[in-house]
Design a protein around this motif. Structure first.
Motif, mmCIF file in Angstrom:
data_model
loop_
_atom_site.group_PDB
_atom_site.id
_atom_site.type_symbol
_atom_site.label_atom_id
_atom_site.label_comp_id
_atom_site.label_asym_id
_atom_site.label_seq_id
_atom_site.Cartn_x
_atom_site.Cartn_y
_atom_site.Cartn_z
ATOM 1 N N SER A 61 9.353 -37.301 11.534
ATOM 2 C CA SER A 61 10.246 -37.799 12.583
ATOM 3 C C SER A 61 11.394 -38.636 12.017
ATOM 4 O O SER A 61 12.125 -39.247 12.776
ATOM 5 C CB SER A 61 9.446 -38.633 13.591
ATOM 6 N N ARG A 62 11.577 -38.621 10.691
ATOM 7 C CA ARG A 62 12.638 -39.406 10.057
ATOM 8 C C ARG A 62 13.631 -38.474 9.374
ATOM 9 O O ARG A 62 13.249 -37.594 8.608
ATOM 10 C CB ARG A 62 12.019 -40.353 9.024
ATOM 11 N N CYS A 63 14.922 -38.674 9.648
ATOM 12 C CA CYS A 63 15.972 -37.852 9.053
ATOM 13 C C CYS A 63 16.048 -38.130 7.547
ATOM 14 O O CYS A 63 16.159 -39.286 7.136
ATOM 15 C CB CYS A 63 17.317 -38.166 9.698
ATOM 16 N N PRO A 64 15.993 -37.074 6.710
ATOM 17 C CA PRO A 64 16.057 -37.294 5.267
ATOM 18 C C PRO A 64 17.457 -37.709 4.785
ATOM 19 O O PRO A 64 17.596 -38.214 3.681
ATOM 20 C CB PRO A 64 15.650 -35.950 4.669
ATOM 21 N N ARG A 124 15.277 -42.058 13.289
ATOM 22 C CA ARG A 124 13.973 -41.557 13.737
ATOM 23 C C ARG A 124 14.049 -41.008 15.152
ATOM 24 O O ARG A 124 14.661 -41.615 16.017
ATOM 25 C CB ARG A 124 12.935 -42.680 13.719
ATOM 26 N N HIS A 125 13.424 -39.867 15.345
ATOM 27 C CA HIS A 125 13.167 -39.345 16.691
ATOM 28 C C HIS A 125 12.098 -38.272 16.598
ATOM 29 O O HIS A 125 11.865 -37.686 15.556
ATOM 30 C CB HIS A 125 14.446 -38.825 17.363
ATOM 31 N N LYS A 126 11.417 -38.057 17.703
ATOM 32 C CA LYS A 126 10.322 -37.091 17.769
ATOM 33 C C LYS A 126 10.905 -35.690 17.931
ATOM 34 O O LYS A 126 11.588 -35.404 18.915
ATOM 35 C CB LYS A 126 9.431 -37.440 18.963
ATOM 36 N N PRO A 127 10.660 -34.772 16.958
ATOM 37 C CA PRO A 127 11.197 -33.416 17.089
ATOM 38 C C PRO A 127 10.506 -32.651 18.213
ATOM 39 O O PRO A 127 9.314 -32.818 18.452
ATOM 40 C CB PRO A 127 10.911 -32.782 15.728
ATOM 41 N N LYS A 128 11.261 -31.818 18.887
ATOM 42 C CA LYS A 128 10.728 -31.063 20.025
ATOM 43 C C LYS A 128 10.150 -29.708 19.613
ATOM 44 O O LYS A 128 9.318 -29.159 20.278
ATOM 45 C CB LYS A 128 11.828 -30.841 21.065
ATOM 46 N N ASN A 129 10.653 -29.122 18.546
ATOM 47 C CA ASN A 129 10.164 -27.810 18.116
ATOM 48 C C ASN A 129 10.152 -27.757 16.590
ATOM 49 O O ASN A 129 10.181 -28.776 15.936
ATOM 50 C CB ASN A 129 11.020 -26.689 18.721
ATOM 51 N N ARG A 130 10.125 -26.579 16.003
ATOM 52 C CA ARG A 130 10.033 -26.437 14.546
ATOM 53 C C ARG A 130 11.330 -26.834 13.846
ATOM 54 O O ARG A 130 11.325 -27.195 12.689
ATOM 55 C CB ARG A 130 9.683 -24.994 14.157
ATOM 56 N N ASN A 131 12.456 -26.722 14.528
ATOM 57 C CA ASN A 131 13.732 -27.104 13.937
ATOM 58 C C ASN A 131 14.008 -28.568 14.212
ATOM 59 O O ASN A 131 13.973 -29.006 15.351
ATOM 60 C CB ASN A 131 14.874 -26.260 14.512
ATOM 61 N N TRP A 132 14.334 -29.309 13.175
ATOM 62 C CA TRP A 132 14.591 -30.743 13.281
ATOM 63 C C TRP A 132 16.101 -30.945 13.336
ATOM 64 O O TRP A 132 16.824 -30.497 12.451
ATOM 65 C CB TRP A 132 14.007 -31.440 12.058
ATOM 66 N N VAL A 133 16.591 -31.612 14.372
ATOM 67 C CA VAL A 133 18.019 -31.900 14.502
ATOM 68 C C VAL A 133 18.184 -33.407 14.676
ATOM 69 O O VAL A 133 17.629 -34.001 15.588
ATOM 70 C CB VAL A 133 18.636 -31.157 15.715
ATOM 71 N N CYS A 134 18.965 -34.023 13.768
ATOM 72 C CA CYS A 134 19.204 -35.459 13.842
ATOM 73 C C CYS A 134 20.305 -35.737 14.855
ATOM 74 O O CYS A 134 21.393 -35.155 14.781
ATOM 75 C CB CYS A 134 19.605 -36.001 12.470
ATOM 76 N N GLY A 178 17.167 -28.959 9.929
ATOM 77 C CA GLY A 178 16.249 -28.385 8.954
ATOM 78 C C GLY A 178 14.898 -28.130 9.584
ATOM 79 O O GLY A 178 14.610 -28.587 10.691
ATOM 80 N N HIS A 179 14.070 -27.376 8.880
ATOM 81 C CA HIS A 179 12.725 -27.079 9.358
ATOM 82 C C HIS A 179 11.884 -28.359 9.334
ATOM 83 O O HIS A 179 11.925 -29.118 8.367
ATOM 84 C CB HIS A 179 12.091 -26.005 8.477
ATOM 85 N N ARG A 180 11.121 -28.595 10.380
ATOM 86 C CA ARG A 180 10.366 -29.837 10.529
ATOM 87 C C ARG A 180 9.386 -30.080 9.375
ATOM 88 O O ARG A 180 9.245 -31.201 8.899
ATOM 89 C CB ARG A 180 9.627 -29.828 11.863
ATOM 90 N N ASP A 181 8.714 -29.035 8.900
ATOM 91 C CA ASP A 181 7.769 -29.202 7.795
ATOM 92 C C ASP A 181 8.483 -29.572 6.498
ATOM 93 O O ASP A 181 7.979 -30.371 5.710
ATOM 94 C CB ASP A 181 6.946 -27.931 7.590
ATOM 95 N N LEU A 182 9.662 -29.005 6.278
ATOM 96 C CA LEU A 182 10.442 -29.367 5.093
ATOM 97 C C LEU A 182 10.939 -30.802 5.177
ATOM 98 O O LEU A 182 10.964 -31.518 4.175
ATOM 99 C CB LEU A 182 11.627 -28.421 4.917
ATOM 100 N N VAL A 183 11.353 -31.213 6.377
ATOM 101 C CA VAL A 183 11.773 -32.609 6.572
ATOM 102 C C VAL A 183 10.624 -33.540 6.197
ATOM 103 O O VAL A 183 10.810 -34.516 5.462
ATOM 104 C CB VAL A 183 12.236 -32.855 8.032
ATOM 105 N N GLY A 184 9.420 -33.220 6.656
ATOM 106 C CA GLY A 184 8.256 -34.037 6.338
ATOM 107 C C GLY A 184 7.956 -34.069 4.854
ATOM 108 O O GLY A 184 7.679 -35.124 4.287
ATOM 109 N N SER A 185 8.043 -32.916 4.179
ATOM 110 C CA SER A 185 7.722 -32.886 2.747
ATOM 111 C C SER A 185 8.775 -33.607 1.916
ATOM 112 O O SER A 185 8.435 -34.297 0.949
ATOM 113 C CB SER A 185 7.535 -31.446 2.263
ATOM 114 N N VAL A 186 10.040 -33.495 2.280
ATOM 115 C CA VAL A 186 11.098 -34.218 1.565
ATOM 116 C C VAL A 186 10.918 -35.722 1.751
ATOM 117 O O VAL A 186 11.061 -36.505 0.796
ATOM 118 C CB VAL A 186 12.494 -33.738 2.036
#
Length: 131
Positions: free
Chosen positions: A75-78, A83-93, A100-108
């Motif tokens: 939930s944190r922009c790299p 910070r915001h709660k993503p609604k789907n698989r795509n993360w938009v700040c 970017g993809h939510r899982d990639l955002v988390g791993s970065v």
């Protein structure tokens, strides 16, 4: 079953030339009440043993292994840290427009938390599952 599953994970890491293995701590999932069946499954889950087996087998395979919290990494922009709660698989700040993809955002973000260095966000990725 536990030995077989953890061996499967480590074999996959060796095949993929993984040098560092981050094992998230699922303690927060265990604390949430999500219904009777979920609560019973998580109460019986001995994740401490899973972490210990993975750590031991990773060490034997010469893979650096450590644990930590995954809390807030998806939930944190790299780029800007908003910070915001993503609604789907795509993360938009909403602050800087990063996507970017939510899982990639988390791993970065986990890499930043674990090593203290920022990674360049990958343009694309290939998802591979253990066989």
């Amino acid at each position: 079953m536990r030995h077989k599953a953890t061996r499967h994970v480590i074999d996959f890491c060796v095949e993929q030339h993984v040098g560092n293995l981050f094992i998230g701590n699922p303690h927060g999932v265990r604390q949430e009440s999500r219904g009777r069946h979920h609560n019973q499954r998580t109460a019986q889950w001995e994740y401490g043993k899973d972490i210990a087996y993975l750590t031991h087998k990773a060490k034997q395979a010469r893979i650096a292994c450590f644990t930590g919290s995954e809390r807030g990494t998806s939930s944190r922009c790299p780029r800007c840290g908003h910070r915001h709660k993503p609604k789907n698989r795509n993360w938009v700040c909403r602050a800087c427009g990063f996507t970017g993809h939510r899982d990639l955002v988390g791993s970065v973000n986990m890499h930043l938390d674990a090593f203290g260095t920022r990674l360049k966000f990958p343009r694309s990725f290939t998802w591979s599952e253990p066989k």
